[in-house]
Design an enzyme around this catalytic site. Structure first.
Site, PDB file in Angstrom:
ATOM      1  N   ALA A   1      40.880  35.896  45.196  1.00 13.34           N
ATOM      2  CA  ALA A   1      39.885  34.980  44.631  1.00 13.34           C
ATOM      3  C   ALA A   1      38.887  35.744  43.768  1.00 13.34           C
ATOM      4  O   ALA A   1      38.528  36.882  44.056  1.00 13.34           O
ATOM      5  CB  ALA A   1      39.143  34.248  45.748  1.00 13.34           C
ATOM      6  N   SER A   2      38.432  35.096  42.694  1.00 13.15           N
ATOM      7  CA  SER A   2      37.432  35.658  41.793  1.00 13.15           C
ATOM      8  C   SER A   2      37.955  36.975  41.211  1.00 13.15           C
ATOM      9  O   SER A   2      39.044  37.001  40.653  1.00 13.15           O
ATOM     10  CB  SER A   2      36.099  35.814  42.528  1.00 13.15           C
ATOM     11  OG  SER A   2      35.055  36.107  41.629  1.00 13.15           O
ATOM     12  N   MET A   3      37.234  38.093  41.324  1.00 17.68           N
ATOM     13  CA  MET A   3      37.778  39.350  40.822  1.00 17.68           C
ATOM     14  C   MET A   3      39.067  39.715  41.547  1.00 17.68           C
ATOM     15  O   MET A   3      39.868  40.522  41.065  1.00 17.68           O
ATOM     16  CB  MET A   3      36.753  40.484  40.940  1.00 17.68           C
ATOM     17  CG  MET A   3      37.169  41.732  40.166  1.00 17.68           C
ATOM     18  SD  MET A   3      35.939  43.069  40.198  1.00 17.68           S
ATOM     19  CE  MET A   3      36.423  43.958  41.671  1.00 17.68           C
TER      20      MET A   3
END
Length: 406
Positions: A231-233
């Site tokens: 998730a995200s980075m």
């Protein structure tokens, strides 16, 4: 999604939306989020901590009283919400990691989550995963009591989120669909940072490898149906791991990220060699002045540089910018991925505009591009605010991928 509160500070608004999104899986309640947000002074990190810590303490206290009186469901629900609020309380304080409020709120958040896990209908077991000279903390979600090997999804967060938060960002959703789930914090993420100061590393396959060693030793795991979600980075870190780790049979970039250094290099005409030389110089006052200006005028830059210095071990904002040049899937790395890959995209993402498209364009494996929309309330970073919708589409893709791979 346009800001409904904190209109001048996108970081404060997004973190509020992130909390609202966790309502979907029991991580917050609408009234608690809104009334807390209304007490906060915009862009004031101390005010943010004070009000979220007050809400977290109040909700946790009520949950403990429920537990003492034998009301286990009420206690579980309150503890889950408290864990989220404690995480949020320390979120903006990492510019000074020695601030005692940071470790205090983090520890209370983990304690609350683990207490809730013990009361959960889902079997959630804290685990220690051997890694180098230490161990990574995480949680194993076992689906049912059957010892028959099942599909399993490994999940990790990104630049600033925790394994505990992954409960709301997918673990609960996959567990209720019959998947085993393993969440963990790697270097640079909250568990290792708070315990030992283990900072991020770009060669994420060296992190995921030991996690898979641990997972595949479990008899209830089907080795031919192991997926990885970042998730995200983590939407860059997980693909990086998959490029070098053939034991990953399906990959989800939630959302996709191709090059964390692109913004840094953009200030130098896309010349990465020049950027690296200037950022790594013993002295570069003009560049330092530019970075300080960005931090003073852009709430995202202010937070990213202060948090980023801590989690990368950089000694200065310029040092942090230099380290970000190493976080990419360039030079043929994305092209090495062989497993079916889902790249999620949020067109209103304030952090990674164009990054999902760049990752998808460089993939040569079986690939799917999943774009969410503002009309669905799902255009924010990691579809915060539309978690049920996001998890339905992502899990349906994984169901169909593993079905077709049989």
């Amino acid at each position: 999604m346009d800001a409904l509160i904190f209109e001048k500070d996108v970081t404060f608004w997004y973190e509020t939306l992130r909390l609202l999104g966790h309502i979907a899986y029991g991580g917050a309640d609408f009234g608690e989020v809104i009334t807390t947000a209304q007490r906060i002074t915009e862009s004031d990190y101390d005010s943010w901590h004070k009000e979220w810590r007050a809400t977290a303490d109040r909700v946790a206290g009520e949950a403990r009283r429920s537990l003492a009186a034998g009301h286990e469901v009420s206690a579980r629900d309150g503890l889950l919400r408290a864990s989220t609020y404690y995480r949020s309380a320390e979120f903006f304080l990492h510019g000074d990691p020695s601030d005692p409020r940071v470790d205090q709120s983090y520890a209370l958040g983990v304690e609350s989550f683990r207490a809730a896990a013990r009361l959960s209908d889902i079997r959630i077991e804290p685990v220690l995963i051997p890694y180098a000279h230490t161990a990574l903390t995480g949680y194993l979600y076992r689906a049912g009591d059957s010892r028959t090997p099942r599909p399993t999804i490994v999940m990790h967060n990104g630049f600033d989120g925790s394994a505990e938060e992954m409960h709301f960002f997918g673990a609960a959703a996959f567990a209720e669909r019959g998947y085993h789930v393993l969440t963990f914090d790697g270097p640079g993420q909250p568990g290792p940072m708070h315990r030992e100061g283990l900072v991020f590393r770009p060669d994420w396959e060296k992190v995921v490898g030991p996690v898979l060693d641990y997972l595949l030793a479990l008899p209830e795991v089907d080795p031919e149906r192991v997926a990885l979600l970042g998730a995200s980075m983590g939407g860059l870190l997980a693909p990086r791991a998959a490029a070098f780790e053939p034991r990953i049979k399906a990959l989800i970039a939630f959302d996709g990220v191709y090059d964390m250094g692109a913004i840094v290099a953009g200030h130098f005409g896309e010349d990465r060699d020049q950027a690296r030389a200037v950022l790594g110089a013993e002295s570069a006052p003009e560049v330092d002045e530019i970075i300080q200006g960005l931090m003073a005028n852009d709430p995202v830059m202010r937070w990213a540089f202060t948090h980023g210095m801590w989690v990368t071990g950089a000694r200065s904002p310029r040092g942090y910018a230099a380290k970000m040049l190493d976080y990419h899937l360039r030079d043929g790395i994305a092209e090495r991925i062989r497993c079916p890959t889902l790249v999620c995209s949020a067109p209103g993402d304030f952090a990674f505009q164009g990054q999902p498209e760049a990752l998808h364009d460089h993939l040569t494996c079986p690939r799917t591009f999943l774009e969410f929309t503002a009309e669905e309330g799902a255009d924010a970073h990691c579809q915060s605010g539309a978690q049920r919708l996001a998890m339905a589409r992502i899990s349906d893709w994984l169901d169909e991928t593993f079905r077709s791979e049989k």
